[in-house]
Design a protein around this motif. Structure first.
Motif, PDB file in Angstrom:
ATOM      1  N   PHE A 147       0.819  -1.224   0.000  1.00  0.00           N
ATOM      2  CA  PHE A 147       0.000   0.000   0.000  1.00  0.00           C
ATOM      3  C   PHE A 147       0.848   1.268   0.000  1.00  0.00           C
ATOM      4  O   PHE A 147       0.440   2.313   0.472  1.00  0.00           O
ATOM      5  CB  PHE A 147      -0.998   0.001   1.172  1.00  0.00           C
ATOM      6  CG  PHE A 147      -1.908  -1.185   1.138  1.00  0.00           C
ATOM      7  CD1 PHE A 147      -2.883  -1.295   0.165  1.00  0.00           C
ATOM      8  CD2 PHE A 147      -1.773  -2.213   2.047  1.00  0.00           C
ATOM      9  CE1 PHE A 147      -3.717  -2.399   0.104  1.00  0.00           C
ATOM     10  CE2 PHE A 147      -2.591  -3.329   1.996  1.00  0.00           C
ATOM     11  CZ  PHE A 147      -3.575  -3.422   1.027  1.00  0.00           C
ATOM     12  N   GLU A 148       2.051   1.162  -0.558  1.00  0.00           N
ATOM     13  CA  GLU A 148       2.946   2.300  -0.695  1.00  0.00           C
ATOM     14  C   GLU A 148       2.609   3.023  -2.000  1.00  0.00           C
ATOM     15  O   GLU A 148       2.411   2.392  -3.028  1.00  0.00           O
ATOM     16  CB  GLU A 148       4.380   1.752  -0.733  1.00  0.00           C
ATOM     17  CG  GLU A 148       5.448   2.761  -1.014  1.00  0.00           C
ATOM     18  CD  GLU A 148       6.809   2.088  -1.208  1.00  0.00           C
ATOM     19  OE1 GLU A 148       7.655   2.733  -1.839  1.00  0.00           O
ATOM     20  OE2 GLU A 148       6.996   0.956  -0.764  1.00  0.00           O
ATOM     21  N   GLN A 149       2.524   4.359  -1.949  1.00  0.00           N
ATOM     22  CA  GLN A 149       2.220   5.122  -3.162  1.00  0.00           C
ATOM     23  C   GLN A 149       3.489   5.347  -3.967  1.00  0.00           C
ATOM     24  O   GLN A 149       4.543   5.631  -3.423  1.00  0.00           O
ATOM     25  CB  GLN A 149       1.589   6.467  -2.811  1.00  0.00           C
ATOM     26  CG  GLN A 149       0.137   6.346  -2.470  1.00  0.00           C
ATOM     27  CD  GLN A 149      -0.576   7.692  -2.476  1.00  0.00           C
ATOM     28  OE1 GLN A 149      -0.035   8.697  -2.901  1.00  0.00           O
ATOM     29  NE2 GLN A 149      -1.801   7.697  -1.993  1.00  0.00           N
ATOM     30  N   LEU A 150       3.355   5.213  -5.300  1.00  0.00           N
ATOM     31  CA  LEU A 150       4.481   5.410  -6.211  1.00  0.00           C
ATOM     32  C   LEU A 150       4.094   6.466  -7.232  1.00  0.00           C
ATOM     33  O   LEU A 150       2.989   6.418  -7.780  1.00  0.00           O
ATOM     34  CB  LEU A 150       4.789   4.105  -6.957  1.00  0.00           C
ATOM     35  CG  LEU A 150       5.046   2.876  -6.102  1.00  0.00           C
ATOM     36  CD1 LEU A 150       4.752   1.627  -6.887  1.00  0.00           C
ATOM     37  CD2 LEU A 150       6.482   2.885  -5.649  1.00  0.00           C
ATOM     38  N   ASN A 151       4.990   7.405  -7.497  1.00  0.00           N
ATOM     39  CA  ASN A 151       4.767   8.415  -8.528  1.00  0.00           C
ATOM     40  C   ASN A 151       5.671   8.110  -9.710  1.00  0.00           C
ATOM     41  O   ASN A 151       6.870   7.946  -9.534  1.00  0.00           O
ATOM     42  CB  ASN A 151       5.082   9.815  -8.005  1.00  0.00           C
ATOM     43  CG  ASN A 151       4.094  10.269  -6.956  1.00  0.00           C
ATOM     44  OD1 ASN A 151       3.167   9.558  -6.610  1.00  0.00           O
ATOM     45  ND2 ASN A 151       4.303  11.450  -6.430  1.00  0.00           N
ATOM     46  N   LEU A 152       5.083   8.031 -10.911  1.00  0.00           N
ATOM     47  CA  LEU A 152       5.868   7.865 -12.133  1.00  0.00           C
ATOM     48  C   LEU A 152       5.690   9.112 -12.971  1.00  0.00           C
ATOM     49  O   LEU A 152       4.591   9.674 -13.030  1.00  0.00           O
ATOM     50  CB  LEU A 152       5.370   6.656 -12.926  1.00  0.00           C
ATOM     51  CG  LEU A 152       5.659   5.273 -12.357  1.00  0.00           C
ATOM     52  CD1 LEU A 152       5.060   4.210 -13.258  1.00  0.00           C
ATOM     53  CD2 LEU A 152       7.147   5.053 -12.240  1.00  0.00           C
ATOM     54  N   PRO A 153       6.743   9.568 -13.656  1.00  0.00           N
ATOM     55  CA  PRO A 153       6.597  10.731 -14.534  1.00  0.00           C
ATOM     56  C   PRO A 153       5.541  10.444 -15.607  1.00  0.00           C
ATOM     57  O   PRO A 153       5.498   9.348 -16.167  1.00  0.00           O
ATOM     58  CB  PRO A 153       7.982  10.895 -15.150  1.00  0.00           C
ATOM     59  CG  PRO A 153       8.905  10.161 -14.238  1.00  0.00           C
ATOM     60  CD  PRO A 153       8.103   9.065 -13.620  1.00  0.00           C
ATOM     61  N   ARG A 154       4.684  11.419 -15.876  1.00  0.00           N
ATOM     62  CA  ARG A 154       3.592  11.233 -16.833  1.00  0.00           C
ATOM     63  C   ARG A 154       4.110  10.839 -18.216  1.00  0.00           C
ATOM     64  O   ARG A 154       3.506  10.030 -18.902  1.00  0.00           O
ATOM     65  CB  ARG A 154       2.761  12.518 -16.937  1.00  0.00           C
ATOM     66  CG  ARG A 154       1.478  12.326 -17.693  1.00  0.00           C
ATOM     67  CD  ARG A 154       0.630  13.595 -17.678  1.00  0.00           C
ATOM     68  NE  ARG A 154      -0.755  13.309 -17.946  1.00  0.00           N
ATOM     69  CZ  ARG A 154      -1.225  12.889 -19.110  1.00  0.00           C
ATOM     70  NH1 ARG A 154      -0.407  12.680 -20.108  1.00  0.00           N
ATOM     71  NH2 ARG A 154      -2.517  12.649 -19.269  1.00  0.00           N
ATOM     72  N   GLY A 155       5.256  11.375 -18.626  1.00  0.00           N
ATOM     73  CA  GLY A 155       5.824  11.060 -19.935  1.00  0.00           C
ATOM     74  C   GLY A 155       6.149   9.583 -20.115  1.00  0.00           C
ATOM     75  O   GLY A 155       6.095   9.060 -21.214  1.00  0.00           O
ATOM     76  N   ASP A 156       6.487   8.904 -19.003  1.00  0.00           N
ATOM     77  CA  ASP A 156       6.844   7.483 -19.079  1.00  0.00           C
ATOM     78  C   ASP A 156       5.639   6.589 -19.346  1.00  0.00           C
ATOM     79  O   ASP A 156       5.794   5.486 -19.863  1.00  0.00           O
ATOM     80  CB  ASP A 156       7.515   7.021 -17.776  1.00  0.00           C
ATOM     81  CG  ASP A 156       8.905   7.601 -17.601  1.00  0.00           C
ATOM     82  OD1 ASP A 156       9.359   8.352 -18.500  1.00  0.00           O
ATOM     83  OD2 ASP A 156       9.540   7.309 -16.575  1.00  0.00           O
ATOM     84  N   VAL A 157       4.450   7.040 -18.957  1.00  0.00           N
ATOM     85  CA  VAL A 157       3.264   6.176 -19.075  1.00  0.00           C
ATOM     86  C   VAL A 157       2.136   6.820 -19.883  1.00  0.00           C
ATOM     87  O   VAL A 157       1.017   6.327 -19.880  1.00  0.00           O
ATOM     88  CB  VAL A 157       2.745   5.767 -17.673  1.00  0.00           C
ATOM     89  CG1 VAL A 157       3.732   4.873 -16.965  1.00  0.00           C
ATOM     90  CG2 VAL A 157       2.408   6.973 -16.831  1.00  0.00           C
ATOM     91  N   ALA A 158       2.428   7.915 -20.586  1.00  0.00           N
ATOM     92  CA  ALA A 158       1.379   8.656 -21.306  1.00  0.00           C
ATOM     93  C   ALA A 158       0.616   7.783 -22.304  1.00  0.00           C
ATOM     94  O   ALA A 158      -0.605   7.865 -22.392  1.00  0.00           O
ATOM     95  CB  ALA A 158       1.978   9.870 -22.006  1.00  0.00           C
ATOM     96  N   ASP A 159       1.332   6.938 -23.063  1.00  0.00           N
ATOM     97  CA  ASP A 159       0.654   6.081 -24.038  1.00  0.00           C
ATOM     98  C   ASP A 159      -0.269   5.079 -23.362  1.00  0.00           C
ATOM     99  O   ASP A 159      -1.354   4.784 -23.862  1.00  0.00           O
ATOM    100  CB  ASP A 159       1.675   5.318 -24.898  1.00  0.00           C
ATOM    101  CG  ASP A 159       2.349   6.215 -25.914  1.00  0.00           C
ATOM    102  OD1 ASP A 159       1.847   7.338 -26.148  1.00  0.00           O
ATOM    103  OD2 ASP A 159       3.373   5.803 -26.472  1.00  0.00           O
ATOM    104  N   ASP A 160       0.161   4.548 -22.220  1.00  0.00           N
ATOM    105  CA  ASP A 160      -0.628   3.541 -21.513  1.00  0.00           C
ATOM    106  C   ASP A 160      -1.865   4.133 -20.843  1.00  0.00           C
ATOM    107  O   ASP A 160      -2.864   3.440 -20.663  1.00  0.00           O
ATOM    108  CB  ASP A 160       0.234   2.848 -20.459  1.00  0.00           C
ATOM    109  CG  ASP A 160       1.436   2.150 -21.078  1.00  0.00           C
ATOM    110  OD1 ASP A 160       1.302   1.645 -22.208  1.00  0.00           O
ATOM    111  OD2 ASP A 160       2.495   2.111 -20.447  1.00  0.00           O
ATOM    112  N   LEU A 161      -1.821   5.421 -20.476  1.00  0.00           N
ATOM    113  CA  LEU A 161      -2.951   6.056 -19.795  1.00  0.00           C
ATOM    114  C   LEU A 161      -4.212   6.081 -20.655  1.00  0.00           C
ATOM    115  O   LEU A 161      -5.316   6.173 -20.134  1.00  0.00           O
ATOM    116  CB  LEU A 161      -2.607   7.497 -19.389  1.00  0.00           C
ATOM    117  CG  LEU A 161      -1.704   7.655 -18.179  1.00  0.00           C
ATOM    118  CD1 LEU A 161      -1.452   9.132 -17.910  1.00  0.00           C
ATOM    119  CD2 LEU A 161      -2.298   6.993 -16.963  1.00  0.00           C
TER     120      LEU A 161
END
Length: 188
Positions: free
Chosen positions: A91-105
């Motif tokens: 239950f730890e929150q992780l932040n990923l840069p939006r550019g790394d996952v933009a296509d998957d979003l």
């Protein structure tokens, strides 16, 4: 000795080492010209810098494979610059840069479960399921009597993604979408 992988075994999302750097295969294509040897055209993304490069390899060329660990995480929300996930075990929150996952979003709804790929303990991207079910929020109505086969129209999904769908798909329908090719599969 690291495990070797041949260009014939490439898969989207696989990590390889090229010129001493770790790269993620974004997409690849085997090309067999009529004259000369076959080759593999790839689009690679650097795990460290995020730079994307096009690189061509000879068919059958070998290179070290970088193994990735996977963790089940849940997509919480898009915070603008970052996208927030939560580890389903700790239950730890992780932040990923939006550019790394933009296509998957394009195919993720809040509270969707995905796999987080890590290389050496550092997040390197996410892996979506091969297909997802999403609702159609906007599309033109199909014209009755338009019976030409394989005619498609654009449809906007509840995540904002636009995919081509057959004429019989209407607003409110739930459809199955292939996340690798952004392609309609069937009604859900």
């Amino acid at each position: 000795m690291a495990d070797q992988v041949s260009t014939n075994q490439f898969k989207n999302g696989m990590h390889v080492e090229v010129d001493g750097q770790v790269w993620r295969i974004v997409e690849f294509q085997h090309v067999k010209p009529g004259k000369g040897g076959a080759f593999v055209r790839t689009k690679l993304k650097a795990v460290d810098s995020g730079a994307v490069v096009d690189k061509t390899f000879r068919a059958g060329e070998k290179m070290p494979r970088i193994f990735t660990e996977t963790k089940n995480v849940q997509y919480l929300y898009d915070a603008g610059e970052d996208v927030v996930f939560i580890d389903e075990e700790t239950f730890e929150q992780l932040n990923l840069p939006r550019g790394d996952v933009a296509d998957d979003l394009r195919f993720l709804l809040p509270s969707s479960s995905v796999q987080l790929l890590t290389v050496g303990g550092k997040p390197a991207g996410i892996q979506l399921p091969t297909s997802v079910e999403l609702g159609v929020t906007a599309t033109e109505p199909g014209v009755k009597g338009d019976t030409v086969s394989n005619v498609t129209k654009p449809a906007t999904l509840e995540t904002g993604a636009v995919v081509q769908v057959p004429l019989f798909v209407n607003v409110g329908d739930r459809i199955k979408v292939d996340t690798r090719e952004a392609r309609y599969i069937s009604r859900a």
